[in-house]
Write a protein that holds these residues in place. Structure first.
Motif, PDB file in Angstrom:
ATOM      1  N   GLU A  33      35.444  46.256  39.781  1.00  0.00           N
ATOM      2  CA  GLU A  33      35.853  47.536  39.269  1.00  0.00           C
ATOM      3  C   GLU A  33      34.751  47.986  38.391  1.00  0.00           C
ATOM      4  O   GLU A  33      34.149  49.275  38.454  1.00  0.00           O
ATOM      5  CB  GLU A  33      37.263  47.623  38.735  1.00  0.00           C
ATOM      6  CG  GLU A  33      38.210  47.475  39.650  1.00  0.00           C
ATOM      7  CD  GLU A  33      38.637  48.471  40.517  1.00  0.00           C
ATOM      8  OE1 GLU A  33      37.993  49.688  40.369  1.00  0.00           O
ATOM      9  OE2 GLU A  33      39.677  48.591  41.264  1.00  0.00           O
ATOM     10  N   TYR A  34      34.286  47.142  37.572  1.00  0.00           N
ATOM     11  CA  TYR A  34      33.314  47.630  36.533  1.00  0.00           C
ATOM     12  C   TYR A  34      32.007  48.055  37.060  1.00  0.00           C
ATOM     13  O   TYR A  34      31.435  48.904  36.861  1.00  0.00           O
ATOM     14  CB  TYR A  34      33.055  46.658  35.413  1.00  0.00           C
ATOM     15  CG  TYR A  34      31.825  46.651  34.610  1.00  0.00           C
ATOM     16  CD1 TYR A  34      31.809  47.439  33.449  1.00  0.00           C
ATOM     17  CD2 TYR A  34      30.533  46.030  35.141  1.00  0.00           C
ATOM     18  CE1 TYR A  34      30.417  47.760  33.000  1.00  0.00           C
ATOM     19  CE2 TYR A  34      29.751  46.018  34.334  1.00  0.00           C
ATOM     20  CZ  TYR A  34      29.343  46.954  33.236  1.00  0.00           C
ATOM     21  OH  TYR A  34      28.120  47.129  32.499  1.00  0.00           O
ATOM     22  N   VAL A  64      29.829  39.336  43.598  1.00  0.00           N
ATOM     23  CA  VAL A  64      31.100  39.723  43.566  1.00  0.00           C
ATOM     24  C   VAL A  64      31.615  39.051  44.793  1.00  0.00           C
ATOM     25  O   VAL A  64      31.337  39.455  46.074  1.00  0.00           O
ATOM     26  CB  VAL A  64      31.253  41.482  43.880  1.00  0.00           C
ATOM     27  CG1 VAL A  64      32.611  41.697  44.001  1.00  0.00           C
ATOM     28  CG2 VAL A  64      30.502  42.058  42.628  1.00  0.00           C
ATOM     29  N   ASP A  65      32.615  38.327  44.784  1.00  0.00           N
ATOM     30  CA  ASP A  65      33.590  37.502  45.588  1.00  0.00           C
ATOM     31  C   ASP A  65      34.894  37.323  45.079  1.00  0.00           C
ATOM     32  O   ASP A  65      35.025  36.741  44.085  1.00  0.00           O
ATOM     33  CB  ASP A  65      32.896  36.238  45.914  1.00  0.00           C
ATOM     34  CG  ASP A  65      33.511  35.589  47.441  1.00  0.00           C
ATOM     35  OD1 ASP A  65      34.443  36.313  47.749  1.00  0.00           O
ATOM     36  OD2 ASP A  65      33.191  34.765  47.767  1.00  0.00           O
ATOM     37  N   ILE A  66      35.708  38.391  45.504  1.00  0.00           N
ATOM     38  CA  ILE A  66      37.052  38.383  44.770  1.00  0.00           C
ATOM     39  C   ILE A  66      37.988  37.367  45.228  1.00  0.00           C
ATOM     40  O   ILE A  66      38.526  37.527  46.444  1.00  0.00           O
ATOM     41  CB  ILE A  66      37.516  39.962  45.256  1.00  0.00           C
ATOM     42  CG1 ILE A  66      36.655  41.127  44.276  1.00  0.00           C
ATOM     43  CG2 ILE A  66      39.027  40.188  44.525  1.00  0.00           C
ATOM     44  CD1 ILE A  66      37.115  42.514  44.832  1.00  0.00           C
ATOM     45  N   GLU A 125      40.165  38.599  37.711  1.00  0.00           N
ATOM     46  CA  GLU A 125      38.914  38.676  36.977  1.00  0.00           C
ATOM     47  C   GLU A 125      37.839  39.150  37.698  1.00  0.00           C
ATOM     48  O   GLU A 125      37.051  39.886  37.289  1.00  0.00           O
ATOM     49  CB  GLU A 125      38.493  37.259  36.058  1.00  0.00           C
ATOM     50  CG  GLU A 125      39.640  37.005  34.979  1.00  0.00           C
ATOM     51  CD  GLU A 125      40.973  36.501  35.091  1.00  0.00           C
ATOM     52  OE1 GLU A 125      41.686  36.223  34.560  1.00  0.00           O
ATOM     53  OE2 GLU A 125      40.841  35.939  36.551  1.00  0.00           O
ATOM     54  N   ASP A 126      37.847  38.604  38.876  1.00  0.00           N
ATOM     55  CA  ASP A 126      36.861  39.103  39.792  1.00  0.00           C
ATOM     56  C   ASP A 126      36.866  40.573  40.246  1.00  0.00           C
ATOM     57  O   ASP A 126      36.136  41.226  40.418  1.00  0.00           O
ATOM     58  CB  ASP A 126      36.940  38.244  41.221  1.00  0.00           C
ATOM     59  CG  ASP A 126      36.778  36.651  40.905  1.00  0.00           C
ATOM     60  OD1 ASP A 126      35.912  36.469  39.945  1.00  0.00           O
ATOM     61  OD2 ASP A 126      36.892  35.829  41.672  1.00  0.00           O
ATOM     62  N   MET A 127      38.077  41.053  40.426  1.00  0.00           N
ATOM     63  CA  MET A 127      38.646  42.247  40.559  1.00  0.00           C
ATOM     64  C   MET A 127      38.230  43.184  39.559  1.00  0.00           C
ATOM     65  O   MET A 127      37.463  44.596  39.872  1.00  0.00           O
ATOM     66  CB  MET A 127      40.094  42.316  40.941  1.00  0.00           C
ATOM     67  CG  MET A 127      40.556  43.814  41.275  1.00  0.00           C
ATOM     68  SD  MET A 127      40.052  44.007  43.164  1.00  0.00           S
ATOM     69  CE  MET A 127      41.443  43.528  43.850  1.00  0.00           C
ATOM     70  N   ARG A 185      43.835  38.315  56.626  1.00  0.00           N
ATOM     71  CA  ARG A 185      45.143  37.537  56.793  1.00  0.00           C
ATOM     72  C   ARG A 185      46.144  38.268  55.683  1.00  0.00           C
ATOM     73  O   ARG A 185      45.596  38.713  54.389  1.00  0.00           O
ATOM     74  CB  ARG A 185      45.281  36.182  56.889  1.00  0.00           C
ATOM     75  CG  ARG A 185      45.024  35.242  55.403  1.00  0.00           C
ATOM     76  CD  ARG A 185      45.052  33.862  55.651  1.00  0.00           C
ATOM     77  NE  ARG A 185      44.628  33.126  54.432  1.00  0.00           N
ATOM     78  CZ  ARG A 185      45.743  32.685  53.769  1.00  0.00           C
ATOM     79  NH1 ARG A 185      47.044  32.884  53.802  1.00  0.00           N
ATOM     80  NH2 ARG A 185      45.558  32.136  52.429  1.00  0.00           N
ATOM     81  N   GLY A 186      47.297  38.268  55.646  1.00  0.00           N
ATOM     82  CA  GLY A 186      48.407  38.556  54.779  1.00  0.00           C
ATOM     83  C   GLY A 186      48.494  37.746  53.341  1.00  0.00           C
ATOM     84  O   GLY A 186      48.601  38.355  52.175  1.00  0.00           O
ATOM     85  N   GLY A 187      48.421  36.632  53.690  1.00  0.00           N
ATOM     86  CA  GLY A 187      48.851  35.674  52.577  1.00  0.00           C
ATOM     87  C   GLY A 187      47.570  35.447  51.480  1.00  0.00           C
ATOM     88  O   GLY A 187      46.495  35.467  51.968  1.00  0.00           O
ATOM     89  N   SER A 188      47.871  35.434  50.122  1.00  0.00           N
ATOM     90  CA  SER A 188      47.122  35.002  49.405  1.00  0.00           C
ATOM     91  C   SER A 188      47.712  34.567  47.830  1.00  0.00           C
ATOM     92  O   SER A 188      48.884  35.248  47.677  1.00  0.00           O
ATOM     93  CB  SER A 188      46.311  36.451  48.753  1.00  0.00           C
ATOM     94  OG  SER A 188      45.403  36.160  47.808  1.00  0.00           O
ATOM     95  N   LYS A 189      47.334  33.606  47.555  1.00  0.00           N
ATOM     96  CA  LYS A 189      47.782  32.902  46.273  1.00  0.00           C
ATOM     97  C   LYS A 189      47.716  33.729  44.919  1.00  0.00           C
ATOM     98  O   LYS A 189      48.444  33.782  44.029  1.00  0.00           O
ATOM     99  CB  LYS A 189      47.643  31.479  46.319  1.00  0.00           C
ATOM    100  CG  LYS A 189      48.277  30.563  47.425  1.00  0.00           C
ATOM    101  CD  LYS A 189      48.020  29.239  47.199  1.00  0.00           C
ATOM    102  CE  LYS A 189      48.908  28.394  48.292  1.00  0.00           C
ATOM    103  NZ  LYS A 189      48.609  26.925  48.434  1.00  0.00           N
ATOM    104  N   ARG A 190      46.337  33.522  44.653  1.00  0.00           N
ATOM    105  CA  ARG A 190      45.777  34.025  43.491  1.00  0.00           C
ATOM    106  C   ARG A 190      46.173  35.566  42.933  1.00  0.00           C
ATOM    107  O   ARG A 190      46.457  35.981  42.089  1.00  0.00           O
ATOM    108  CB  ARG A 190      44.398  33.757  43.175  1.00  0.00           C
ATOM    109  CG  ARG A 190      44.231  32.234  43.154  1.00  0.00           C
ATOM    110  CD  ARG A 190      42.781  31.901  42.780  1.00  0.00           C
ATOM    111  NE  ARG A 190      42.438  30.419  42.659  1.00  0.00           N
ATOM    112  CZ  ARG A 190      41.259  29.925  42.263  1.00  0.00           C
ATOM    113  NH1 ARG A 190      40.209  30.615  42.158  1.00  0.00           N
ATOM    114  NH2 ARG A 190      41.325  28.698  42.423  1.00  0.00           N
TER     115      ARG A 190
END
Length: 225
Positions: A213-214, A201-203, A207-209, A10-15
């Protein structure tokens, strides 16, 4: 069809605003799950993205997925994944046997994971399978300002803990008939153990992202000889 992959996005995301299209490893986050499904096309008959967002729709189509437009009433923050998956099954126009659910927030998966999970799913003759990972931490609760251990006793060594496991979200396989009966994880679900760094990994946050990436940089970096 026997097996279809469904990616709810979905398009919405808060964090992380517009999380599913944020660049990760040079590609929109969503694309990694589409590419994983494409790479496993020997086991997947069709790939569907469920979305309410026109940008996500355009990206999904560009990378080879089919799109089911998700209505607004199934796209809210509190709406469960189950209803999006049911909506796809109700709008593709044909019956399928099994659904492989891939969450875009889990962009990194071991290459052979789906093949191995499908083999186990078929051999165990269960209605669903989901991936889990063992936890090695000491958990507790804080009650009235006091720490109360949950899975250990004070002074107990970590290696002596009774094993606990967490649902890592890498993938789910469920019979379509079970989903239509309101279950993604059924009572007889097989918990498939994954001991791999990608299982952590669960973005959901920036910080998860950054951690993901690392990892992707480390995995893709050529080894010195």
């Amino acid at each position: 069809m026997k097996n279809i992959a469904i990616i709810p996005a979905r398009g919405g995301s808060k964090r992380i605003p517009e999380k599913n299209i944020q660049l990760f490893g040079g590609l929109p986050l969503l694309v990694h799950s589409i590419q994983y499904a494409v790479a496993n096309s020997a086991f997947i008959d069709a790939i569907y993205v469920s979305t309410d967002d026109p940008t996500i729709k355009a990206i999904a189509l560009a990378y080879g997925a089919k799109v089911i437009d998700r209505p607004d009433h199934l796209s809210g923050d509190l709406e469960p994944t189950l209803t999006a998956v049911q909506h796809v099954l109700g709008n593709i126009g044909f019956e399928v046997e099994n659904v492989i659910l891939l969450q875009p927030t889990n962009p990194l998966r071991p290459p052979n994971l789906l093949k191995d999970c499908l083999e186990k799913f078929q051999n165990e003759k269960v209605d669903s399978l989901f991936t889990v990972t063992q936890n090695h931490q000491k958990f507790g609760k804080i009650t009235s300002g006091t720490f109360v251990p949950f899975n250990y006793e004070i002074g107990q060594r970590s290696q002596d803990l009774e094993p606990l496991y967490f649902e890592n979200g890498l993938l789910y396989i469920t019979k379509a008939k079970s989903i239509l009966e309101n279950k993604i994880i059924t009572k007889n679900a097989f918990p498939y153990l994954v001991n791999h760094i990608f299982a952590h990994v669960d973005i959901d946050t920036k910080e998860d992202m950054e951690y993901a990436e690392y990892l992707i940089e480390k995995v893709s970096r050529p080894r010195s000889t």
